[in-house]
Design a protein around this motif. Structure first.
Motif, short mmCIF file in Angstrom:
data_model
loop_
_atom_site.label_atom_id
_atom_site.label_comp_id
_atom_site.label_asym_id
_atom_site.label_seq_id
_atom_site.Cartn_x
_atom_site.Cartn_y
_atom_site.Cartn_z
N LEU A 107 0.78 -1.07 0.00
CA LEU A 107 0.01 0.15 0.01
C LEU A 107 0.93 1.16 0.00
CD1 LEU A 107 -2.85 -1.08 2.34
CD2 LEU A 107 -3.23 -0.84 -0.04
N LEU A 108 1.77 1.30 0.81
CA LEU A 108 2.69 2.45 0.71
C LEU A 108 3.59 2.73 -0.55
CD1 LEU A 108 4.59 2.10 4.24
CD2 LEU A 108 2.82 3.82 3.50
N CYS A 109 3.79 1.35 -1.34
CA CYS A 109 4.48 1.71 -2.55
C CYS A 109 3.48 2.32 -3.66
CB CYS A 109 5.06 0.02 -3.04
SG CYS A 109 6.35 -0.30 -2.31
N VAL A 110 2.22 1.88 -3.59
CA VAL A 110 1.38 2.10 -4.53
C VAL A 110 1.09 3.81 -4.14
CG1 VAL A 110 -1.31 1.82 -5.17
CG2 VAL A 110 0.22 -0.21 -4.87
N TRP A 111 0.85 3.94 -2.93
CA TRP A 111 0.35 5.39 -2.53
C TRP A 111 1.63 6.39 -3.01
CZ3 TRP A 111 0.80 7.25 3.07
CH2 TRP A 111 0.38 8.74 3.18
N GLY A 112 2.71 6.03 -2.58
CA GLY A 112 3.85 6.55 -3.12
C GLY A 112 4.03 7.10 -4.71
N PHE A 113 3.83 6.05 -5.40
CA PHE A 113 3.88 6.11 -6.73
C PHE A 113 2.39 6.94 -7.43
CE2 PHE A 113 2.67 4.23 -11.04
CZ PHE A 113 4.05 4.36 -11.67
N SER A 114 1.43 6.60 -6.70
CA SER A 114 0.53 7.40 -7.07
C SER A 114 0.64 8.83 -6.84
CB SER A 114 -1.21 6.98 -6.36
OG SER A 114 -1.28 5.67 -6.73
#
Length: 144
Positions: A107-114
């Motif tokens: 979730l943190l990876c997706v949040w950062g990328f988004s």
């Protein structure tokens, strides 16, 4: 220059890892694993190992090329997105446990990328708005 540096680092890492495996006897362990542990046979095992090595080298060279052509921030953000895909791929392909730490890190990876993509989108919109405003000012000066 960046790609050359990356190639030198990859070559040095490959040589050091190979020497370490020769000294420690790792290649004999790999042969045993290919014969006794891998379910699809020894030839499929070696193809998997070689394919894995080649794809990782291409991935790292692509990252170096991305840093060279864009910025290190873009390269880091894309590597972060790849980490999330690696975790999800391990869960889907190998049936890994998708526990709490993996959920949070994904979730943190997706949040950062988004967040990065949204910031980039907003920056482009601001630049387009500034270009439109400057065009309108130029047109008004021409009319006067």
């Amino acid at each position: 220059m960046v790609v050359e540096m990356q190639m030198v680092m990859e070559l040095a890492a490959t040589v050091l890892a190979t020497l370490g495996m020769i000294i420690d006897g790792g290649f004999s362990a790999i042969k045993k694993e290919g014969k006794n542990v891998f379910d699809l046979g020894e030839q499929a095992y070696w193809l998997t190992v070689v394919f894995n090595v080649v794809t990782w080298q291409v991935c790292f060279m692509g990252t170096a090329g991305m840093v060279f052509l864009t910025s290190s921030l873009t390269g880091g953000v894309c590597m972060t997105a790849l980490m999330a895909l690696n975790v999800l791929g391990g869960v889907i392909v190998y049936g890994d446990n998708f526990g709490g730490f993996k959920v949070i890190s994904t979730l943190l990876c997706v949040w950062g990328f988004s967040s990065y993509l949204y910031g980039l989108h907003m920056k482009i919109e601001d630049e387009e708005q500034k270009n439109e405003d400057s065009t309108e000012i130029d047109e008004q000066q021409f009319v006067l």
